[in-house]
Design a protein around this motif. Sequence first.
Motif, PDB file in Angstrom:
ATOM      1  N   VAL A  49       0.928  -1.226  -0.006  1.00  0.00           N
ATOM      2  CA  VAL A  49       0.054  -0.062   0.019  1.00  0.00           C
ATOM      3  C   VAL A  49       0.727   1.237   0.098  1.00  0.00           C
ATOM      4  N   ILE A  50       1.723   1.091   0.774  1.00  0.00           N
ATOM      5  CA  ILE A  50       2.539   2.466   0.915  1.00  0.00           C
ATOM      6  C   ILE A  50       3.633   2.749  -0.102  1.00  0.00           C
ATOM      7  N   SER A  51       3.860   1.632  -0.873  1.00  0.00           N
ATOM      8  CA  SER A  51       4.462   1.807  -2.095  1.00  0.00           C
ATOM      9  C   SER A  51       3.773   2.693  -3.195  1.00  0.00           C
ATOM     10  N   TYR A  52       2.787   2.610  -3.295  1.00  0.00           N
ATOM     11  CA  TYR A  52       1.972   3.717  -4.054  1.00  0.00           C
ATOM     12  C   TYR A  52       2.248   5.078  -3.691  1.00  0.00           C
ATOM     13  N   PHE A  53       2.263   5.346  -2.371  1.00  0.00           N
ATOM     14  CA  PHE A  53       2.440   6.773  -2.047  1.00  0.00           C
ATOM     15  C   PHE A  53       3.941   7.226  -2.219  1.00  0.00           C
ATOM     16  N   ILE A  54       4.860   6.346  -2.005  1.00  0.00           N
ATOM     17  CA  ILE A  54       6.295   6.456  -2.100  1.00  0.00           C
ATOM     18  C   ILE A  54       6.608   6.934  -3.627  1.00  0.00           C
ATOM     19  N   LEU A  55       5.546   6.224  -4.516  1.00  0.00           N
ATOM     20  CA  LEU A  55       5.780   6.374  -5.961  1.00  0.00           C
ATOM     21  C   LEU A  55       5.470   7.769  -6.358  1.00  0.00           C
ATOM     22  N   LEU A  56       4.258   8.189  -5.708  1.00  0.00           N
ATOM     23  CA  LEU A  56       3.594   9.319  -5.895  1.00  0.00           C
ATOM     24  C   LEU A  56       4.518  10.556  -5.582  1.00  0.00           C
ATOM     25  N   ALA A  57       5.075  10.335  -4.338  1.00  0.00           N
ATOM     26  CA  ALA A  57       6.073  11.598  -3.908  1.00  0.00           C
ATOM     27  C   ALA A  57       7.274  11.484  -4.823  1.00  0.00           C
ATOM     28  N   GLY A  58       7.719  10.527  -5.240  1.00  0.00           N
ATOM     29  CA  GLY A  58       8.692  10.432  -6.485  1.00  0.00           C
ATOM     30  C   GLY A  58       8.344  10.897  -7.720  1.00  0.00           C
ATOM     31  N   LEU A  59       7.244  10.696  -8.056  1.00  0.00           N
ATOM     32  CA  LEU A  59       6.788  11.703  -9.265  1.00  0.00           C
ATOM     33  C   LEU A  59       7.487  11.512 -10.587  1.00  0.00           C
ATOM     34  N   GLY A  60       8.088  10.211 -10.617  1.00  0.00           N
ATOM     35  CA  GLY A  60       8.829  10.093 -12.011  1.00  0.00           C
ATOM     36  C   GLY A  60      10.196  10.933 -12.001  1.00  0.00           C
ATOM     37  N   ILE A  61      10.454  11.675 -10.935  1.00  0.00           N
ATOM     38  CA  ILE A  61      11.465  12.480 -10.824  1.00  0.00           C
ATOM     39  C   ILE A  61      12.769  12.112 -11.170  1.00  0.00           C
ATOM     40  N   SER A  62      12.854  10.836 -10.491  1.00  0.00           N
ATOM     41  CA  SER A  62      14.401  10.183 -10.431  1.00  0.00           C
ATOM     42  C   SER A  62      15.080  10.015 -12.095  1.00  0.00           C
ATOM     43  N   ARG A  63      14.137   9.159 -12.820  1.00  0.00           N
ATOM     44  CA  ARG A  63      14.126   9.031 -14.274  1.00  0.00           C
ATOM     45  C   ARG A  63      14.547  10.144 -15.024  1.00  0.00           C
ATOM     46  N   TYR A  64      13.697  11.334 -14.815  1.00  0.00           N
ATOM     47  CA  TYR A  64      13.966  12.408 -15.433  1.00  0.00           C
ATOM     48  C   TYR A  64      15.244  13.204 -15.066  1.00  0.00           C
ATOM     49  N   ALA A  65      15.539  12.929 -13.804  1.00  0.00           N
ATOM     50  CA  ALA A  65      16.685  13.918 -13.271  1.00  0.00           C
ATOM     51  C   ALA A  65      17.866  13.048 -13.947  1.00  0.00           C
ATOM     52  N   VAL A  66      18.040  12.026 -13.961  1.00  0.00           N
ATOM     53  CA  VAL A  66      19.220  11.142 -14.391  1.00  0.00           C
ATOM     54  C   VAL A  66      19.350  11.630 -15.922  1.00  0.00           C
ATOM     55  N   ARG A  67      18.143  11.541 -16.714  1.00  0.00           N
ATOM     56  CA  ARG A  67      18.291  11.677 -18.115  1.00  0.00           C
ATOM     57  C   ARG A  67      18.716  13.142 -18.347  1.00  0.00           C
ATOM     58  N   GLU A  68      18.038  14.090 -17.833  1.00  0.00           N
ATOM     59  CA  GLU A  68      18.515  15.468 -17.984  1.00  0.00           C
ATOM     60  C   GLU A  68      19.811  16.005 -17.202  1.00  0.00           C
ATOM     61  N   GLY A  69      20.129  15.380 -16.057  1.00  0.00           N
ATOM     62  CA  GLY A  69      21.110  15.728 -15.201  1.00  0.00           C
ATOM     63  C   GLY A  69      22.517  15.257 -15.554  1.00  0.00           C
ATOM     64  N   ALA A  70      22.524  13.987 -16.460  1.00  0.00           N
ATOM     65  CA  ALA A  70      23.602  13.428 -16.995  1.00  0.00           C
ATOM     66  C   ALA A  70      24.529  14.356 -17.804  1.00  0.00           C
TER      67      ALA A  70
END
Length: 484
Positions: A49-70
């Motif tokens: 259950v909590i994994s969904y809310f961790i996902l919501l807080a993360g908001l896909g930011i990690s993947r975006y940050a790696v792509r653009e920040g690299a």
Amino acid sequence: MKKKSLGVNAILNSLQTLLNLIFPLITFPYVSRVLSVDGMGKYNFSNSVISYFILLAGLGISRYAVREGARLRDDRVEFSKFASRIFSINLCSTIVSYLLLFVVIFTFNNLEIYVNAILIFSIQIFFTTLGVDWLYTIYEEYAYITLRNILFKITSIILLFLFVKHSNDYLKYAAITTFASVGSYALNFIHAKKFCDIKITWKFNWKPYIIPILTIFGTMLAVTIYVNSDIIILGFLKNDYTVGIYSISAKIYGMVGPMISATMAVTIPRLAMLMGKKRYKEYKRLFKRLLQSMIIIVIPSVIGLMLTSRNVILIIAGKNYLQSTSSLRILSLALFFGTMNTILVECVLIPSKREKATLITAIVAAVINVALNFVLIPILSENGAAVTTVVAELSSMLINFRFSKDIIGKDLFNKEFLKNGLCAIFGGIGIALVCLLIGNTVSSNVTQLILSVIFSIAIYSLILWIFRNELFFDIVNKIKLFIK
């Protein structure tokens, strides 16, 4: 920035992933026996259950940050500006996640018996944001990540054996699990000053960030739905016992998957950087090598896990969970499709800014998975949940290949790829024969598993050597270099 060796990073990440595999092998047999099947069911349901809310807080930011920040990592000033914006967006999504969590807790009466565990796990939401894990992926800091994980895993093991001693101690287990991740993330935030200066900022144009982030988030949400819906639907349609049974096979599946993908993980930021800087020849050369390496790794892993599932279940969880064997064997098939799908998403579609394609794929797979869960779980119970995961991963792989074909199609079915695939198939046959022979001649489960692993590695290495496999010799040379 000094260029880090992908070979050394791959070894470090493999070591870290191996530790992630070894530590549960130490703790899981103890926890699964102490907490009982129902206790494990409550723990895993709350965690899902909590994994969904961790996902919501993360908001896909990690993947975006790696792509653009690299592509910005060599400029501290620009990267600090970028990191501050990403962190500020992440804080907003974290607040929204907590608000929705409390709405859900107070709305659904069925969650009442899980509230305490959910609240304990919810501490991870804030600290996941604070941990800025994406920063360490961008800078390929795998030595730091490995040392950090060792420190907190050893601490959590000590706490586990000290405080989890009774069947109703699942809340203590949840607290210890949460502490391990919270500690890591707190240390991350302190250590981040080495790379950039993160500040909370609101005065910037949010639109160029929000649209791709939300698209990536939609993809991750759909994927999480079809990954975690199995346990949640099992919880609603069956009972805590069935969830406990399936959670063992799902846990093992979740442990082996990252181990297989360890090499790929260290390559993602490098591929994102090459794609971002339009160095396409280097990108294709690295991707081709990655794909061939994963074929060599994933096929024998799938066959080995399938044939040793019973031994793994007995050693890790005990005879009370032996019913998990069949669902683990089914999930073993999903390892191949899931790994190939992850390569297409993380190494092709996201770096090439085709997040809309991944969103379409994920939604289709999620619909298929959820629909099949409601059909198959009432009939096949936990095995039905495993079948839906296989179908969802296969569907995702095929659809994402369709979206990636124009970029990597020529690299997929060339002579080298087919040669490596043939090596892996012959090696897999050798592993199957070894496992079957040992299974029929050795009685002890522990001895069976140890001998199966040792002789499987030996026969597979011999077959790769006979075929004069280039990747095999390259891995051997890198290991020798790392040891020196």
